[in-house]
Write a protein that holds these residues in place. Structure first.
Motif, PDB file in Angstrom:
ATOM      1  N   ALA A  31       0.834  -1.203   0.000  1.00 24.46           N
ATOM      2  CA  ALA A  31       0.000   0.000   0.000  1.00 24.46           C
ATOM      3  C   ALA A  31       0.871   1.257   0.000  1.00 24.46           C
ATOM      4  O   ALA A  31       0.582   2.211  -0.733  1.00 24.46           O
ATOM      5  N   ALA A  32       1.944   1.275   0.785  1.00 27.09           N
ATOM      6  CA  ALA A  32       2.832   2.440   0.843  1.00 27.09           C
ATOM      7  C   ALA A  32       3.517   2.674  -0.495  1.00 27.09           C
ATOM      8  O   ALA A  32       3.616   3.808  -0.970  1.00 27.09           O
ATOM      9  N   ILE A  33       3.970   1.599  -1.126  1.00 28.67           N
ATOM     10  CA  ILE A  33       4.620   1.730  -2.434  1.00 28.67           C
ATOM     11  C   ILE A  33       3.599   2.204  -3.469  1.00 28.67           C
ATOM     12  O   ILE A  33       3.886   3.091  -4.273  1.00 28.67           O
ATOM     13  N   GLY A  34       2.388   1.640  -3.440  1.00 32.77           N
ATOM     14  CA  GLY A  34       1.339   2.029  -4.385  1.00 32.77           C
ATOM     15  C   GLY A  34       0.882   3.465  -4.207  1.00 32.77           C
ATOM     16  O   GLY A  34       0.535   4.134  -5.177  1.00 32.77           O
ATOM     17  N   LEU A  35       0.893   3.953  -2.980  1.00 27.98           N
ATOM     18  CA  LEU A  35       0.525   5.341  -2.718  1.00 27.98           C
ATOM     19  C   LEU A  35       1.569   6.293  -3.307  1.00 27.98           C
ATOM     20  O   LEU A  35       1.233   7.303  -3.899  1.00 27.98           O
ATOM     21  N   ASP A  37       3.703   5.507  -5.780  1.00 26.60           N
ATOM     22  CA  ASP A  37       3.821   5.303  -7.227  1.00 26.60           C
ATOM     23  C   ASP A  37       2.723   4.330  -7.659  1.00 26.60           C
ATOM     24  O   ASP A  37       2.936   3.113  -7.656  1.00 26.60           O
ATOM     25  N   PRO A  38       1.536   4.840  -8.006  1.00 24.85           N
ATOM     26  CA  PRO A  38       0.411   3.972  -8.349  1.00 24.85           C
ATOM     27  C   PRO A  38       0.699   2.965  -9.465  1.00 24.85           C
ATOM     28  O   PRO A  38       0.250   1.824  -9.394  1.00 24.85           O
ATOM     29  N   MET A  39       1.461   3.349 -10.476  1.00 21.55           N
ATOM     30  CA  MET A  39       1.767   2.414 -11.563  1.00 21.55           C
ATOM     31  C   MET A  39       2.642   1.260 -11.072  1.00 21.55           C
ATOM     32  O   MET A  39       2.451   0.116 -11.464  1.00 21.55           O
ATOM     33  N   LEU A  40       3.600   1.578 -10.196  1.00 19.23           N
ATOM     34  CA  LEU A  40       4.438   0.523  -9.627  1.00 19.23           C
ATOM     35  C   LEU A  40       3.591  -0.366  -8.720  1.00 19.23           C
ATOM     36  O   LEU A  40       3.753  -1.593  -8.731  1.00 19.23           O
ATOM     37  N   GLY A  41       2.698   0.223  -7.957  1.00 18.55           N
ATOM     38  CA  GLY A  41       1.810  -0.569  -7.102  1.00 18.55           C
ATOM     39  C   GLY A  41       1.017  -1.579  -7.914  1.00 18.55           C
ATOM     40  O   GLY A  41       0.874  -2.743  -7.509  1.00 18.55           O
ATOM     41  N   GLU A  42       0.498  -1.153  -9.064  1.00 10.59           N
ATOM     42  CA  GLU A  42      -0.230  -2.066  -9.953  1.00 10.59           C
ATOM     43  C   GLU A  42       0.688  -3.157 -10.484  1.00 10.59           C
ATOM     44  O   GLU A  42       0.299  -4.323 -10.564  1.00 10.59           O
ATOM     45  N   ALA A  43       1.905  -2.791 -10.854  1.00  9.02           N
ATOM     46  CA  ALA A  43       2.858  -3.766 -11.387  1.00  9.02           C
ATOM     47  C   ALA A  43       3.207  -4.814 -10.333  1.00  9.02           C
ATOM     48  O   ALA A  43       3.343  -6.004 -10.653  1.00  9.02           O
TER      49      ALA A  43
END
Length: 79
Positions: A31-35, A37-43
């Motif tokens: 969740a912290a990574i996705g917040l 960088d949303p594209m990285l969170g999806e990846a």
């Protein structure tokens, strides 16, 4: 803080290979990574991406300690 390692296309997409992230669990870390960088969170949530916590593959949730190493591994292909 947990040490996060990205490999292959995940590192290329993020623009970094290693970073420290404060998180008590694997879900909180994602969740912290996705917040940030949303594209990285999806990846990182994509099918075939595996996660290793302290060099052991984990499926599902896992608790993290400040000394944890979390590696995100992209799907492998070969021939």
């Amino acid at each position: 803080m947990a040490q996060v390692l990205l490999f292959g296309r995940l590192a290329d997409q993020a623009g970094w290979r290693e970073r420290e992230v404060e998180a008590p669990s694997l879900d909180a870390l994602r969740a912290a990574i996705g917040l940030a960088d949303p594209m990285l969170g999806e990846a990182l949530a994509a099918p075939g991406v595996q996660v290793a916590v302290d060099k052991a593959i984990v499926r599902g949730e896992a608790a993290l300690s400040p000394a944890s190493e979390v590696a995100f591994l992209p799907p492998m292909s070969g021939g």
